[in-house]
Design a protein around this motif. Structure first.
Motif, PDB file in Angstrom:
ATOM      1  N   SER A  61       0.813  -1.225   0.000  1.00  0.00           N
ATOM      2  CA  SER A  61       0.000   0.000   0.000  1.00  0.00           C
ATOM      3  C   SER A  61       0.842   1.268   0.000  1.00  0.00           C
ATOM      4  CB  SER A  61      -0.914   0.025   1.233  1.00  0.00           C
ATOM      5  OG  SER A  61      -1.883  -0.988   1.167  1.00  0.00           O
ATOM      6  N   SER A  62       2.151   1.155   0.105  1.00  0.00           N
ATOM      7  CA  SER A  62       3.012   2.320   0.250  1.00  0.00           C
ATOM      8  C   SER A  62       2.922   3.256  -0.955  1.00  0.00           C
ATOM      9  CB  SER A  62       4.465   1.870   0.419  1.00  0.00           C
ATOM     10  OG  SER A  62       5.342   2.974   0.336  1.00  0.00           O
ATOM     11  N   PRO A  63       2.853   4.563  -0.708  1.00  0.00           N
ATOM     12  CA  PRO A  63       2.913   5.513  -1.826  1.00  0.00           C
ATOM     13  C   PRO A  63       4.208   5.428  -2.625  1.00  0.00           C
ATOM     14  CG  PRO A  63       2.095   6.591   0.150  1.00  0.00           C
ATOM     15  CD  PRO A  63       2.604   5.237   0.572  1.00  0.00           C
ATOM     16  N   ARG A  64       5.217   4.767  -2.044  1.00  0.00           N
ATOM     17  CA  ARG A  64       6.468   4.557  -2.783  1.00  0.00           C
ATOM     18  C   ARG A  64       6.485   3.234  -3.537  1.00  0.00           C
ATOM     19  NH1 ARG A  64      11.554   4.700   0.456  1.00  0.00           N
ATOM     20  NH2 ARG A  64      10.439   4.329   2.425  1.00  0.00           N
ATOM     21  N   GLY A  65       5.407   2.457  -3.419  1.00  0.00           N
ATOM     22  CA  GLY A  65       5.363   1.146  -4.030  1.00  0.00           C
ATOM     23  C   GLY A  65       4.877   1.165  -5.465  1.00  0.00           C
ATOM     24  N   ARG A  73      -2.113   5.493 -15.041  1.00  0.00           N
ATOM     25  CA  ARG A  73      -2.735   4.224 -15.421  1.00  0.00           C
ATOM     26  C   ARG A  73      -3.910   3.857 -14.519  1.00  0.00           C
ATOM     27  NH1 ARG A  73       2.345   0.356 -15.377  1.00  0.00           N
ATOM     28  NH2 ARG A  73       0.926  -1.125 -16.407  1.00  0.00           N
ATOM     29  N   ALA A  74      -4.097   4.570 -13.405  1.00  0.00           N
ATOM     30  CA  ALA A  74      -5.204   4.312 -12.490  1.00  0.00           C
ATOM     31  C   ALA A  74      -5.561   5.608 -11.784  1.00  0.00           C
ATOM     32  CB  ALA A  74      -4.825   3.242 -11.467  1.00  0.00           C
ATOM     33  N   LEU A  75      -6.817   5.717 -11.369  1.00  0.00           N
ATOM     34  CA  LEU A  75      -7.244   6.882 -10.604  1.00  0.00           C
ATOM     35  C   LEU A  75      -6.830   6.762  -9.138  1.00  0.00           C
ATOM     36  CD1 LEU A  75     -10.865   7.310 -12.031  1.00  0.00           C
ATOM     37  CD2 LEU A  75      -8.771   8.491 -12.735  1.00  0.00           C
ATOM     38  N   SER A  76      -6.789   5.558  -8.625  1.00  0.00           N
ATOM     39  CA  SER A  76      -6.296   5.282  -7.281  1.00  0.00           C
ATOM     40  C   SER A  76      -5.900   3.824  -7.252  1.00  0.00           C
ATOM     41  CB  SER A  76      -7.366   5.570  -6.212  1.00  0.00           C
ATOM     42  OG  SER A  76      -8.464   4.690  -6.367  1.00  0.00           O
ATOM     43  N   ALA A  77      -5.061   3.458  -6.274  1.00  0.00           N
ATOM     44  CA  ALA A  77      -4.619   2.072  -6.163  1.00  0.00           C
ATOM     45  C   ALA A  77      -4.135   1.818  -4.751  1.00  0.00           C
ATOM     46  CB  ALA A  77      -3.511   1.762  -7.172  1.00  0.00           C
ATOM     47  N   GLY A  78      -4.292   0.580  -4.286  1.00  0.00           N
ATOM     48  CA  GLY A  78      -3.838   0.228  -2.956  1.00  0.00           C
ATOM     49  C   GLY A  78      -4.025  -1.244  -2.686  1.00  0.00           C
ATOM     50  N   PHE A  79      -3.813  -1.620  -1.422  1.00  0.00           N
ATOM     51  CA  PHE A  79      -3.894  -3.022  -1.025  1.00  0.00           C
ATOM     52  C   PHE A  79      -4.523  -3.097   0.358  1.00  0.00           C
ATOM     53  CE2 PHE A  79      -2.437  -7.180   0.409  1.00  0.00           C
ATOM     54  CZ  PHE A  79      -2.473  -7.942  -0.748  1.00  0.00           C
ATOM     55  N   GLU A  80      -5.426  -4.047   0.582  1.00  0.00           N
ATOM     56  CA  GLU A  80      -6.090  -4.208   1.870  1.00  0.00           C
ATOM     57  C   GLU A  80      -5.977  -5.652   2.334  1.00  0.00           C
ATOM     58  OE1 GLU A  80      -9.787  -2.615   2.896  1.00  0.00           O
ATOM     59  OE2 GLU A  80      -9.656  -0.893   1.556  1.00  0.00           O
ATOM     60  N   PHE A  81      -5.942  -5.812   3.648  1.00  0.00           N
ATOM     61  CA  PHE A  81      -5.843  -7.127   4.266  1.00  0.00           C
ATOM     62  C   PHE A  81      -6.865  -7.192   5.386  1.00  0.00           C
ATOM     63  CE2 PHE A  81      -2.975  -9.783   7.299  1.00  0.00           C
ATOM     64  CZ  PHE A  81      -3.737 -10.918   7.061  1.00  0.00           C
ATOM     65  N   ASN A  82      -7.809  -8.134   5.303  1.00  0.00           N
ATOM     66  CA  ASN A  82      -8.875  -8.276   6.289  1.00  0.00           C
ATOM     67  C   ASN A  82      -8.845  -9.688   6.861  1.00  0.00           C
ATOM     68  OD1 ASN A  82     -10.027  -5.633   5.631  1.00  0.00           O
ATOM     69  ND2 ASN A  82     -10.530  -6.615   3.692  1.00  0.00           N
ATOM     70  N   PRO A  83      -8.225  -9.867   8.021  1.00  0.00           N
ATOM     71  CA  PRO A  83      -8.051 -11.224   8.551  1.00  0.00           C
ATOM     72  C   PRO A  83      -9.170 -11.669   9.483  1.00  0.00           C
ATOM     73  CG  PRO A  83      -6.761  -9.709   9.850  1.00  0.00           C
ATOM     74  CD  PRO A  83      -7.459  -8.886   8.798  1.00  0.00           C
ATOM     75  N   PHE A  84      -9.420 -12.956   9.485  1.00  0.00           N
ATOM     76  CA  PHE A  84     -10.150 -13.625  10.547  1.00  0.00           C
ATOM     77  C   PHE A  84      -9.108 -14.405  11.358  1.00  0.00           C
ATOM     78  CE2 PHE A  84     -13.197 -13.512   6.901  1.00  0.00           C
ATOM     79  CZ  PHE A  84     -14.021 -12.519   7.420  1.00  0.00           C
ATOM     80  N   ARG A  85      -9.554 -15.236  12.284  1.00  0.00           N
ATOM     81  CA  ARG A  85      -8.585 -15.998  13.067  1.00  0.00           C
ATOM     82  C   ARG A  85      -7.883 -17.060  12.206  1.00  0.00           C
ATOM     83  NH1 ARG A  85      -9.597 -15.935  18.799  1.00  0.00           N
ATOM     84  NH2 ARG A  85      -7.925 -17.463  18.965  1.00  0.00           N
ATOM     85  N   GLU A  86      -8.659 -17.830  11.435  1.00  0.00           N
ATOM     86  CA  GLU A  86      -8.096 -18.956  10.708  1.00  0.00           C
ATOM     87  C   GLU A  86      -7.501 -18.569   9.360  1.00  0.00           C
ATOM     88  OE1 GLU A  86     -11.345 -20.270  13.441  1.00  0.00           O
ATOM     89  OE2 GLU A  86     -11.123 -18.723  11.925  1.00  0.00           O
ATOM     90  N   ALA A  87      -7.972 -17.527   8.763  1.00  0.00           N
ATOM     91  CA  ALA A  87      -7.493 -17.088   7.445  1.00  0.00           C
ATOM     92  C   ALA A  87      -7.977 -15.676   7.208  1.00  0.00           C
ATOM     93  CB  ALA A  87      -7.991 -18.021   6.339  1.00  0.00           C
ATOM     94  N   GLY A  88      -7.525 -15.077   6.116  1.00  0.00           N
ATOM     95  CA  GLY A  88      -7.941 -13.720   5.791  1.00  0.00           C
ATOM     96  C   GLY A  88      -8.094 -13.552   4.300  1.00  0.00           C
ATOM     97  N   ALA A  89      -8.687 -12.451   3.916  1.00  0.00           N
ATOM     98  CA  ALA A  89      -8.796 -12.072   2.509  1.00  0.00           C
ATOM     99  C   ALA A  89      -7.972 -10.809   2.293  1.00  0.00           C
ATOM    100  CB  ALA A  89     -10.252 -11.819   2.119  1.00  0.00           C
ATOM    101  N   ALA A  90      -7.147 -10.824   1.265  1.00  0.00           N
ATOM    102  CA  ALA A  90      -6.317  -9.662   0.932  1.00  0.00           C
ATOM    103  C   ALA A  90      -6.513  -9.363  -0.542  1.00  0.00           C
ATOM    104  CB  ALA A  90      -4.850  -9.933   1.229  1.00  0.00           C
ATOM    105  N   TYR A  91      -6.516  -8.083  -0.872  1.00  0.00           N
ATOM    106  CA  TYR A  91      -6.761  -7.763  -2.278  1.00  0.00           C
ATOM    107  C   TYR A  91      -6.118  -6.440  -2.660  1.00  0.00           C
ATOM    108  CZ  TYR A  91     -10.804  -5.992   0.363  1.00  0.00           C
ATOM    109  OH  TYR A  91     -11.621  -5.432   1.318  1.00  0.00           O
ATOM    110  N   ALA A  92      -5.588  -6.456  -3.886  1.00  0.00           N
ATOM    111  CA  ALA A  92      -5.143  -5.221  -4.527  1.00  0.00           C
ATOM    112  C   ALA A  92      -6.331  -4.619  -5.244  1.00  0.00           C
ATOM    113  CB  ALA A  92      -4.020  -5.512  -5.509  1.00  0.00           C
ATOM    114  N   MET A  93      -6.427  -3.296  -5.217  1.00  0.00           N
ATOM    115  CA  MET A  93      -7.549  -2.606  -5.842  1.00  0.00           C
ATOM    116  C   MET A  93      -7.041  -1.415  -6.635  1.00  0.00           C
ATOM    117  SD  MET A  93     -10.255  -2.421  -2.694  1.00  0.00           S
ATOM    118  CE  MET A  93      -9.041  -1.505  -1.735  1.00  0.00           C
TER     119      MET A  93
END
Length: 886
Positions: free
Chosen positions: A292-296, A306-326
């Motif tokens: 997610s870094s502005p330097r990334g 090439r994009a209007l905005s961009a980033g990465f999110e990570f949403n964990p539960f205990r056993e696993a999580g969902a992460a996604y670039a947007m």
């Protein structure tokens, strides 16, 4: 109630900062497990005479019976419908009298209930939670009323394409597990839910040995623990049902394509990531920060055009999580190509590794965030709740220790394990244009509704003190105010609760008046260009300088800085250079101009834009400056010289106010500000920034079609002939609290939600400035109920104008307003924002204390007269978005 799709993945507490050299003094933690299994943690934070209680029941939608995914969410709602020893009317009266700052939240694994109250009312908040732990009513009659409200919440969320995508993502990512659905629930299952089923759920899971109670704020920890023991210690433990098993299946690749009513498209590439129980969790958290870094490389898609905005999110539960670039792309763009670009960036990182410098920067920022966690009483309670109840830690310190041990090699290992050649789910949300906005009848069949008679509510003895009319508050906020020779106004408030400094500022401007005709959009482009660095540091170098001191900074007409006090000088130097010597590079200007024009092209056809435009044209007279708007054509015609000319004319020290609050002496703050901003000079007379007064608007109604929505979102607004300094302002604010302050203690919530079940939320507001004021009511409901809800709103307004408030209701509204003043000073950001807003508006900096005296002196006759004089129930501009209203 708050029902979230996900919880923030990491909150860090100050106690873990000792190894980093940051002080941890000034707060105490006491913890105990009662004999009945209730875990209690009391955290002292003397920021303000305020306390937050947050009780976490370790049961969420995962524990819901098969076929009833929203059972936990429904029980959350019903906790506000009364218990055997505390009726809903009593609960709403008490909650409003304590300041009305309460809420609840249901996730997959926990259900949480929050109160933020004056510290003197802690015992009352604890009484409420102990009473509700013992039992609730959950009658069929009460559920029948609440079901309408919760089904409107379902309709609201299903009207959000982003939420719909998230639910589809969960269903695919976690198929065959309880995480395959979120906590919201469905209309079909709620229609089959009964009061008996809800009581069974409460009896099974709402037990002291299945709960964690966090108390944070200006309290005596030992005395608080004694209160908790007295109130909760006698509640028996229960034999808990087994938790549902989570057996993860392999992720099946999938592409989810949806239409969206947003003015831009979204592409997402999602992966299964480790959960908070995994040894990979800390490294995955840092990986998400790096991505997610502005330097990334992900964010680089934005300055590359090439994009209007961009980033990465990570949403964990205990056993696993969902992460996604947007990434966001303009209407008409290629969503599949954008998704492919995201995959390429992630694959490159996974194969080649991430920069070690970005790993260390991410770690510094996570640890710095811990210090800022002390700056909010409610935020501190959230921190402990997330760590202990959600993640299963002993304390937040465990997360920090794990973060501190992360190495670049571990981050690269996690990237390879979870990103490289891993199955992924792709999401593409493509903008769909709205139909044309169309005039409609504001009243399509008047309904007859008899309002519930408002009677005084008898309270239990332990709660009676909260309804006594409060004394005018005193404020611990006592800023030092200085005006520099160049006209810049500096406001400094010393606050030593944490080793941090928060800076907020504003250059007072009005682009509607200051931007020359034909150059609409110049102010927006200028604000976007500030992120491209300074004349001495380019975008990446400037961001690295911020990363080196773990500071967050933004510049523009509104600007801010959050920095550790040890780095205050460096942070202010960076902020000043960004504000006073922005790079404004030509290549970046070309990119931002093209992005802005493309975004506007999509926005102009979107339901949100059409609704906003309909509201403005209904409220403002023809030719009013507020009706000016940027278009793709005006933006494409702009030159860098024109944007630079606007910057030089609008950005002046004598139009600027800076608020500094934190662990810094006023003398030091002034010396630093004078050094960095003292040479800034203004040329010529001050520009005009005050919009002219406007007449009363004529009534109108407009419907904006939105095929993605299943309910109508309705705004009723009208101009009001007062200003912020009008004597009637305070009486109208009292009236507004009667209408929608304090949840079920207010008329609109009681009539529209509690009694009729037509809406999930309804809010009214009075916004007044130097020359203009507006009264607004907003709600959302099924299309057949739009006119029914409006009829109730008009009736309630008519009653306020025609009948004096009873003594009990008047006292309740005034108490709520006064108590809210104390609660508003329970976070550093809130204090800074309030000081800045009052200063810019020309109000005294002790305005809250003055306002409290005015509220307490307001009479029922004054409220009635002010509403009758200024509020026009039949004068609303009505704008609805969604299916055709009925």
């Amino acid at each position: 109630m708050r029902q979230t799709m996900r919880k923030a993945f990491l909150a860090i507490l100050f106690l873990a900062l000792a190894a980093t050299g940051v002080r941890t003094t000034g707060s105490d933690v006491v913890r105990r497990t009662l004999d009945n299994g209730l875990r209690v943690i009391v955290v002292r934070d003397p920021l303000a005479p305020v306390v937050t209680t947050e009780i976490n029941y370790l049961a969420g939608s995962n524990e819901a019976p098969a076929g009833f995914p929203g059972m936990a969410h429904a029980q959350e709602h019903m906790m506000f419908r009364g218990s055997p020893d505390l009726s809903a009317d009593q609960l709403s009266t008490i909650s409003a009298a304590m300041g009305g700052d309460f809420d609840a939240d249901t996730t997959q694994t926990v259900t949480q209930y929050f109160f933020t109250v004056p510290a003197t009312d802690l015992d009352v908040a604890l009484h409420i939670e102990a009473d509700r732990m013992r039992g609730v009513l959950d009658s069929d009659a009460l559920w029948e009323k609440e079901r309408g409200a919760i089904e409107q919440e379902v309709a609201r969320d299903l009207s959000d394409p982003g939420y719909v995508f998230y639910t589809r993502l969960l269903a695919s990512m976690f198929a065959g597990t309880p995480y395959a659905h979120d906590a919201l629930g469905t209309r079909g299952s709620f229609d089959k839910t009964t009061g008996a089923m809800l009581r069974t759920f409460h009896q099974a899971w709402y037990a002291p040995n299945n709960a964690v109670l966090i108390v944070a704020g200006d309290v005596d920890p030992a005395a608080t623990m004694s209160q908790v023991q007295a109130l909760f210690g006698g509640i028996p433990a229960k034999t808990l049902p087994p938790k549902p098993a989570v057996t993860l299946r392999p992720v099946e690749p999938e592409t989810i394509e949806l239409a969206t009513d947003r003015p831009y498209g979204l592409a997402a590439v999602a992966f299964r990531f480790p959960g908070s129980d995994s040894p990979d969790f800390a490294a995955a958290t840092i990986l998400a920060d790096v991505l997610s870094s502005p330097r990334g490389d992900l964010y680089a898609l934005v300055p590359e055009g090439r994009a209007l905005s961009a980033g990465f999110e990570f949403n964990p539960f205990r056993e696993a999580g969902a992460a996604y670039a947007m990434a966001a792309f303009p209407a008409g763009g290629d969503g599949k190509q954008m998704a492919a670009t995201l995959e390429q960036v992630l694959a490159s990182y996974a194969a080649k590794g991430v920069p070690a410098d970005l790993v260390e920067a991410a770690k510094r920022r996570e640890i710095a965030d811990a210090a800022f966690g002390m700056n909010s009483v409610s935020g501190l309670a959230d921190t402990w709740s997330d760590a202990v109840a959600v993640e299963g830690r002993h304390s937040p310190e465990e997360d920090v220790d794990a973060i501190r041990r992360v190495t670049p090699e571990q981050v690269n290992g996690v990237a390879k394990k979870y990103l490289l050649d891993a199955p992924r789910i792709v999401g593409i949300l493509t903008p769909a244009k709205s139909g044309a906005a169309a005039p409609v009848s504001a009243r399509m069949g008047k309904e007859s509704f008899a309002g519930k008679e408002i009677k005084p509510v008898a309270l239990p003895e332990w709660a009676r003190k909260v309804v006594a009319e409060p004394q005018p508050p005193t404020s611990p906020v006592s800023p030092v105010v200085t005006t520099l020779p160049n006209g810049l106004r500096l406001i400094v408030e010393r606050e030593t609760i944490s080793p941090t400094v928060t800076v907020m500022g504003r250059v007072k401007s009005a682009p509607e008046l200051q931007v020359p005709p034909g150059r609409e959009g110049a102010a927006s482009i200028l604000d976007d260009l500030f992120s491209y660095g300074t004349t001495t540091l380019d975008r990446v170098a400037f961001q690295k300088a911020l990363d080196d001191i773990a500071a967050d900074e933004s510049a523009g007409s509104s600007f801010s800085l959050h920095v550790l006090s040890a780095h205050f000088d460096q942070g202010m130097r960076l902020l000043a250079s960004n504000l006073l010597a922005p790079a404004l590079p030509g290549q970046a200007f070309d990119t931002v101009r093209a992005q802005t024009a493309a975004a506007l092209a999509g926005e102009i056809g979107s339901p949100g834009y059409l609704a906003g435009r309909a509201l403005k044209t209904g409220l403002y007279p023809k030719g009013d400056p507020a009706l000016r708007q940027a278009t793709p054509a005006t933006v494409r015609a702009l030159t860098l010289d024109q944007v630079t000319a606007y910057y030089r004319a609008a950005f002046r020290p004598d139009m600027t106010t800076i608020v500094v609050i934190g662990d810094v002496q006023p003398e030091q703050a002034r010396a630093v500000v004078e050094r960095e901003f003292g040479a800034w000079k203004a040329a010529g007379p001050k520009p005009a920034t005050t919009l002219p007064a406007i007449p009363a608007n004529p009534p109108s109604a407009t419907a904006v079609p939105d095929t993605s929505r299943v309910q109508d979102e309705v705004t009723l607004a009208e101009t009001v002939g007062i200003t912020r300094r009008s004597p009637d302002y305070y009486a109208l604010q009292v009236a507004n609290e009667v209408l929608s302050g304090g949840f079920y203690a207010s008329r609109l919530y009681r009539d529209l939600r509690e009694e009729a079940g037509l809406v999930y939320t309804v809010e009214s507001s009075l916004d007044a400035g130097r020359t203009r004021a507006f009264f607004t009511v907003g709600y959302a409901c099924d299309p057949p109920n739009v006119s029914k809800a409006r009829a109730i709103i008009e009736r309630d307004l008519g009653q306020l104008a025609g009948t004096e408030l009873g003594a009990d209701e008047l006292r309740r509204a005034k108490t709520l307003l006064v108590r809210q003043i104390s609660l508003s000073e329970s976070s550093v950001d809130a204090i800074a924002g309030r000081l800045l807003g009052d200063a810019v508006e020309g109000l005294p900096l002790d305005e809250p204390v003055r306002a409290a005296r005015r509220y307490l002196a307001t009479t029922a006759a004054e409220v009635k007269a002010a509403v009758a004089r200024w509020i026009r129930p039949g004068g609303f501009v009505q704008v609805s978005v969604g299916p055709p209203p009925k």
